[in-house]
Design a protein around this motif. Sequence first.
Motif, PDB file in Angstrom:
ATOM      1  N   GLU A 356    -110.304 -55.032  15.971  1.00  0.00           N
ATOM      2  CA  GLU A 356    -111.795 -54.356  15.606  1.00  0.00           C
ATOM      3  C   GLU A 356    -112.769 -55.266  15.386  1.00  0.00           C
ATOM      4  OE1 GLU A 356    -112.502 -50.500  13.100  1.00  0.00           O
ATOM      5  OE2 GLU A 356    -110.668 -51.471  12.606  1.00  0.00           O
ATOM      6  N   GLY A 357    -114.083 -54.947  15.662  1.00  0.00           N
ATOM      7  CA  GLY A 357    -115.143 -55.441  15.298  1.00  0.00           C
ATOM      8  C   GLY A 357    -116.169 -54.602  14.633  1.00  0.00           C
ATOM      9  N   TYR A 358    -117.166 -55.391  14.091  1.00  0.00           N
ATOM     10  CA  TYR A 358    -118.431 -54.660  13.509  1.00  0.00           C
ATOM     11  C   TYR A 358    -119.701 -55.280  13.843  1.00  0.00           C
ATOM     12  CZ  TYR A 358    -121.615 -53.156   9.724  1.00  0.00           C
ATOM     13  OH  TYR A 358    -122.673 -52.833   9.072  1.00  0.00           O
ATOM     14  N   SER A 370    -112.377 -59.484  14.952  1.00  0.00           N
ATOM     15  CA  SER A 370    -110.940 -59.668  14.589  1.00  0.00           C
ATOM     16  C   SER A 370    -110.051 -60.623  15.811  1.00  0.00           C
ATOM     17  CB  SER A 370    -109.976 -58.405  14.589  1.00  0.00           C
ATOM     18  OG  SER A 370    -110.388 -57.460  13.678  1.00  0.00           O
ATOM     19  N   ILE A 371    -109.629 -61.746  15.087  1.00  0.00           N
ATOM     20  CA  ILE A 371    -108.853 -62.630  15.918  1.00  0.00           C
ATOM     21  C   ILE A 371    -107.607 -62.311  16.352  1.00  0.00           C
ATOM     22  CG2 ILE A 371    -108.422 -65.206  15.906  1.00  0.00           C
ATOM     23  CD1 ILE A 371    -111.180 -64.610  15.110  1.00  0.00           C
ATOM     24  N   SER A 372    -107.376 -62.459  17.665  1.00  0.00           N
ATOM     25  CA  SER A 372    -106.150 -61.775  18.233  1.00  0.00           C
ATOM     26  C   SER A 372    -104.809 -62.607  18.215  1.00  0.00           C
ATOM     27  CB  SER A 372    -106.415 -61.352  19.765  1.00  0.00           C
ATOM     28  OG  SER A 372    -106.593 -62.672  20.476  1.00  0.00           O
ATOM     29  N   GLU A 376    -104.151 -64.064  11.714  1.00  0.00           N
ATOM     30  CA  GLU A 376    -105.380 -63.704  11.402  1.00  0.00           C
ATOM     31  C   GLU A 376    -106.003 -62.342  11.384  1.00  0.00           C
ATOM     32  OE1 GLU A 376    -108.424 -66.859  12.038  1.00  0.00           O
ATOM     33  OE2 GLU A 376    -107.098 -67.364  13.601  1.00  0.00           O
ATOM     34  N   ILE A 377    -105.108 -61.468  12.029  1.00  0.00           N
ATOM     35  CA  ILE A 377    -105.428 -59.981  12.125  1.00  0.00           C
ATOM     36  C   ILE A 377    -105.236 -59.306  10.744  1.00  0.00           C
ATOM     37  CG2 ILE A 377    -103.203 -59.252  13.119  1.00  0.00           C
ATOM     38  CD1 ILE A 377    -106.485 -57.985  14.229  1.00  0.00           C
ATOM     39  N   GLY A 383    -112.664 -57.439  10.711  1.00  0.00           N
ATOM     40  CA  GLY A 383    -112.323 -59.080  10.999  1.00  0.00           C
ATOM     41  C   GLY A 383    -112.995 -59.839  10.395  1.00  0.00           C
ATOM     42  N   LYS A 384    -113.156 -61.054  10.679  1.00  0.00           N
ATOM     43  CA  LYS A 384    -113.822 -62.008  10.046  1.00  0.00           C
ATOM     44  C   LYS A 384    -115.327 -62.090  10.533  1.00  0.00           C
ATOM     45  CE  LYS A 384    -109.970 -65.323   9.275  1.00  0.00           C
ATOM     46  NZ  LYS A 384    -109.643 -66.494   9.562  1.00  0.00           N
TER      47      LYS A 384
END
Length: 582
Positions: A356-358, A370-372, A376-377, A383-384
């Motif tokens: 997921e991103g924004y 989000s890193i897959s 890191e998820i 995400g970051k």
Amino acid sequence: MELNRLFDLVPYQIAKFDKTDAVARKENGEWITYSSRDVKEIIDNLSLAFMKANIAAGDKVAIISENRPEWNFVDLALQQIGAISVPMYPTITSDDYAYIFDHAEVKMIFVGDTTIYEKAIEVAGDRKIYSFDKIDGVEHWTSLKETGLSGDLSLLEKSKAAVKSEDLFTIIYTSGTTGRPKGVMLTHHNVLSNVLSVSHIMSPPEGISKVLSFLPLCHIFERTASFCFFYLGFSIYYAENMDSIGENLKEVQPHVFNTVPRLLEKVYDKIVAKGYELSGIKKQLFFWALNLGLKYDPAADMGGWYNFQLKIANKLIFSKWREALGGNIMQINSGASALQPRLARVFWAAGIKVCEGYGLTETSPVVTASISNHEEIRIGWVGKIVKDVEVKIAEDGEILVKGPNVMQGYYKNPEMTAEVLKNGWFHTGDIGELDGNYLRITDRKKEMFKTSGGKYIAPQVMENKFKESTLIEQLIVVGDNRNFPGALIVPSFDGLREYCKRKDIPYTTDREMIQREDILEKYQSEVDSLNKYFGKWEQIKRFRLLPEAWGVESGELTPTMKLKRKVIHQKYADEIEAIYQV
């Protein structure tokens, strides 16, 4: 080579990957592919043709079409001469077309098919229209391209050299949930910076790398992604239409695709419906695996016994899910609205990494991603913060963004630009929280409301939770200045039919079914079971079921599937009033 403008990505791809299938589209049952070199030749000829047609730097050209290689060709060709593309949703009204044509001062129009042409011609005035499909009486885009064959490439090189990274390359009219659309002005640098920020966190597999594209290219999410794919050497295969995605996934066997949560919700609901059709041990195994997946946290150590069970579930059940997506999926990028955490959990459990991103059109669009990987998820977060972008939370909780990806402003609207761009920070209108580099979205600032008791309600959080029910397709929480929250609910009629089938309830019509006492009791049970996740003041006390789904063309949804709350409140004023009648 140095990348300063988005069209630089074409020679970059030739130098690094020299793809035989840079872009592809299925026509008459066959996949038609264009190599990296084909793309360059076509866009060069089109650029020269535009110059002959007196389209110059700063001129605006509209593109209204479903996804197809021709969309990319026109977009890239315009960039090379400093012209500005104005992408538009095929699904909006001819009245919206008219407003954008006039507001943006569009000089030329490209349409995909007959349906779009018929809407565009009503309001095009004396503007020249070209089509991508062959339409009687309409000039085909190739006739324009052919006029560029005799053009002088040295003139084109001069034109390309004059285009700077800070130059405007597109104006994207965001549909908005109220009022007229706003024209977001983005430069080459805005989007290219975002491409480079996002690309470094994606690792294409060795050899052939493919994506299936079906989200509209006129939306910045898929548009920026397409530039990322050019940069990373992915081949872009365009789905025939939304109904053929399942078949196209099996044919193309992509490694990546972008989606919106609603499509993942529909995929999940179909999977669950098929589970209910099973019997005996197969049905037991299916729901055992499903329930196991719904508990999964990819970032946590789930323990030896859980991991052992998950391995069995993956072999027996989840492997079929991966096969249905083509068998090669390494990452699915989800954006545009909130992803239900349970969907992220179950797909990750199935070995399908939903990231997921924004972002917003005004931020080109990616702010966080989000890193897959499992380390890191973080489920429930978007995400970051990506490279070169800054985020801070204002005192009232609003998310503020600064970076090279932030737009230049709204076209011909300095007042509204000044409202959202202050001291270098873009005010997103979203409410959220930061934990280190991770961001979580909690609501839209303007969509929060107060009950008459003074309690704040965050409707998006509640709506997202209630849509977890397989019986609920759409829902809006109401109750501004009322004494309790209520809801308008559009049932998932597919889910309702499946429920009635299991309970031996004869199904007549959608309208009749939602008036039955036993069905209303079932929905009350669903609402009660989901209310427990919220405080007493937030819980939905009463609701109304509606017989028809909300849509883009009927006016209740934006093209990105967001609720037009004002429209819904006006259209269903009587139903809302009935919720509060004693």
